[in-house]
Design a protein around this motif. Structure first.
Motif, mmCIF file in Angstrom:
data_model
loop_
_atom_site.group_PDB
_atom_site.id
_atom_site.type_symbol
_atom_site.label_atom_id
_atom_site.label_comp_id
_atom_site.label_asym_id
_atom_site.label_seq_id
_atom_site.Cartn_x
_atom_site.Cartn_y
_atom_site.Cartn_z
ATOM 1 N N ALA A 148 19.157 -8.936 -0.897
ATOM 2 C CA ALA A 148 19.186 -7.813 -1.834
ATOM 3 C C ALA A 148 18.003 -7.901 -2.794
ATOM 4 O O ALA A 148 17.585 -8.979 -3.212
ATOM 5 N N LEU A 149 17.459 -6.726 -3.125
ATOM 6 C CA LEU A 149 16.418 -6.622 -4.132
ATOM 7 C C LEU A 149 16.994 -5.930 -5.372
ATOM 8 O O LEU A 149 17.973 -5.193 -5.275
ATOM 9 N N LYS A 150 16.391 -6.185 -6.524
ATOM 10 C CA LYS A 150 16.868 -5.563 -7.755
ATOM 11 C C LYS A 150 16.448 -4.095 -7.762
ATOM 12 O O LYS A 150 15.263 -3.778 -7.797
ATOM 13 N N ARG A 151 17.432 -3.232 -7.736
ATOM 14 C CA ARG A 151 17.168 -1.802 -7.615
ATOM 15 C C ARG A 151 16.304 -1.272 -8.750
ATOM 16 O O ARG A 151 15.446 -0.409 -8.535
ATOM 17 N N ASP A 152 16.512 -1.798 -9.969
ATOM 18 C CA ASP A 152 15.751 -1.273 -11.104
ATOM 19 C C ASP A 152 14.305 -1.742 -11.111
ATOM 20 O O ASP A 152 13.512 -1.326 -11.967
ATOM 21 N N GLU A 153 13.927 -2.598 -10.151
ATOM 22 C CA GLU A 153 12.543 -3.031 -10.028
ATOM 23 C C GLU A 153 11.832 -2.362 -8.840
ATOM 24 O O GLU A 153 10.668 -2.636 -8.579
ATOM 25 N N ILE A 154 12.548 -1.489 -8.133
ATOM 26 C CA ILE A 154 12.003 -0.832 -6.944
ATOM 27 C C ILE A 154 11.625 0.606 -7.267
ATOM 28 O O ILE A 154 12.434 1.379 -7.787
ATOM 29 N N TYR A 155 10.381 0.957 -6.961
ATOM 30 C CA TYR A 155 9.897 2.321 -7.158
ATOM 31 C C TYR A 155 9.478 2.920 -5.816
ATOM 32 O O TYR A 155 8.835 2.241 -5.016
ATOM 33 N N LEU A 156 9.835 4.158 -5.610
ATOM 34 C CA LEU A 156 9.454 4.890 -4.410
ATOM 35 C C LEU A 156 8.204 5.695 -4.731
ATOM 36 O O LEU A 156 8.221 6.581 -5.592
ATOM 37 N N VAL A 157 7.129 5.376 -4.040
ATOM 38 C CA VAL A 157 5.817 5.916 -4.382
ATOM 39 C C VAL A 157 5.643 7.332 -3.827
ATOM 40 O O VAL A 157 6.010 7.627 -2.690
ATOM 41 N N GLN A 158 5.074 8.189 -4.653
ATOM 42 C CA GLN A 158 4.762 9.560 -4.265
ATOM 43 C C GLN A 158 3.244 9.784 -4.391
ATOM 44 O O GLN A 158 2.480 8.847 -4.545
ATOM 45 N N THR A 159 2.855 11.016 -4.299
ATOM 46 C CA THR A 159 1.538 11.460 -4.715
ATOM 47 C C THR A 159 1.774 12.628 -5.671
ATOM 48 O O THR A 159 2.850 13.222 -5.628
ATOM 49 N N PRO A 160 0.823 12.937 -6.564
ATOM 50 C CA PRO A 160 -0.563 12.504 -6.628
ATOM 51 C C PRO A 160 -0.727 11.031 -7.003
ATOM 52 O O PRO A 160 0.069 10.485 -7.752
ATOM 53 N N GLN A 161 -1.805 10.449 -6.434
ATOM 54 C CA GLN A 161 -2.309 9.163 -6.868
ATOM 55 C C GLN A 161 -3.716 9.438 -7.407
ATOM 56 O O GLN A 161 -4.560 9.962 -6.686
ATOM 57 N N THR A 162 -3.932 9.095 -8.657
ATOM 58 C CA THR A 162 -5.079 9.625 -9.383
ATOM 59 C C THR A 162 -5.923 8.490 -9.958
ATOM 60 O O THR A 162 -5.382 7.568 -10.559
ATOM 61 N N PHE A 163 -7.256 8.585 -9.765
ATOM 62 C CA PHE A 163 -8.138 7.469 -10.083
ATOM 63 C C PHE A 163 -9.465 7.939 -10.668
ATOM 64 O O PHE A 163 -9.936 9.043 -10.375
#
Length: 221
Positions: A148-163
């Motif tokens: 198991a991983l800690k749910r509150d430490e997991i992020y689901l990545v989207q876009t935009p990704q901006t640089f």
């Protein structure tokens, strides 16, 4: 500050179980890709829009633009064999200091507010990616064992990704790696820390048939 948006449209229709690439499927009587481009055109940042598209699909896209009377200004750029090369091709068209947002063509419900927030925060921090916290329990599988991983430490990545364009161009001088699943991976590989801002639950990626149905419902509401 100058702003650019790179819209990456290299997907096929395989997982949609259709011969038509998913970016061209109709969503509320308009191709998915047109919704995506319009979202960036309507933002306060008013970025220059670079559409990266497979060369074999460019004629079809031109016909769609004529059919739907789509007049939003954008530059069409040849896609590469991998997303990495598609983004790199687009970066070669940018010859001024700017902030660059990279976005999946098949995330048509991205809001004006999220787009503008990504540009704003990238100016301040150098880079930001949109992401949402996992609402599900998450487990990792390694060598046939799960943990198991800690749910509150997991992020689901989207876009935009901006640089910042300088960092982005430096990152894309690296050799391609299959581990580069998104632009944040590429930038992180040169030692840059990646910053997260809150994405949107509605900012879904059209991948499976159910996603298109959900997008239709969200647009109606």
């Amino acid at each position: 500050m100058k702003y650019y948006a790179i819209i990456v449209a290299g997907g096929s229709g395989n997982r949609m179980q259709t011969e038509i690439p998913k970016q061209f499927l109709l969503l509320k009587n308009l191709p998915v890709l047109m919704h995506t481009i319009k979202a960036f055109a309507q933002s306060d940042a008013q970025p220059k829009i670079l559409l990266v598209l497979n060369k074999d699909q460019q004629g079809y896209w031109k016909r769609l633009c004529e059919e739907f009377n789509f007049r939003v200004p954008h530059e069409v750029i040849d896609g590469g064999t991998e997303r990495f090369y598609s983004v790199k091709n687009a970066l070669n068209f940018i010859n001024e200091e700017c902030i660059v947002a990279i976005h999946d063509a098949v995330r048509p419900l991205v809001s004006k507010a999220l787009i503008d927030n990504c540009f704003k925060e990238a100016v301040l921090q150098g880079n930001v990616i949109a992401a949402v916290q996992s609402s599900d329990s998450v487990r990792m599988l390694q060598e046939n064992k799960t943990s198991a991983l800690k749910r509150d430490e997991i992020y689901l990545v989207q876009t935009p990704q901006t640089f910042n364009d300088r960092v982005l161009k430096e990152a894309y001088q690296q050799d391609y790696s299959p581990y580069f699943t998104d632009d944040a991976n590429v930038v992180e590989a040169i030692g840059e820390d990646i910053h997260i801002i809150n994405g949107e639950r509605n900012n879904i990626k059209i991948t499976f048939p159910i996603d298109l149905e959900l997008a239709e419902l969200l647009l109606r509401s």
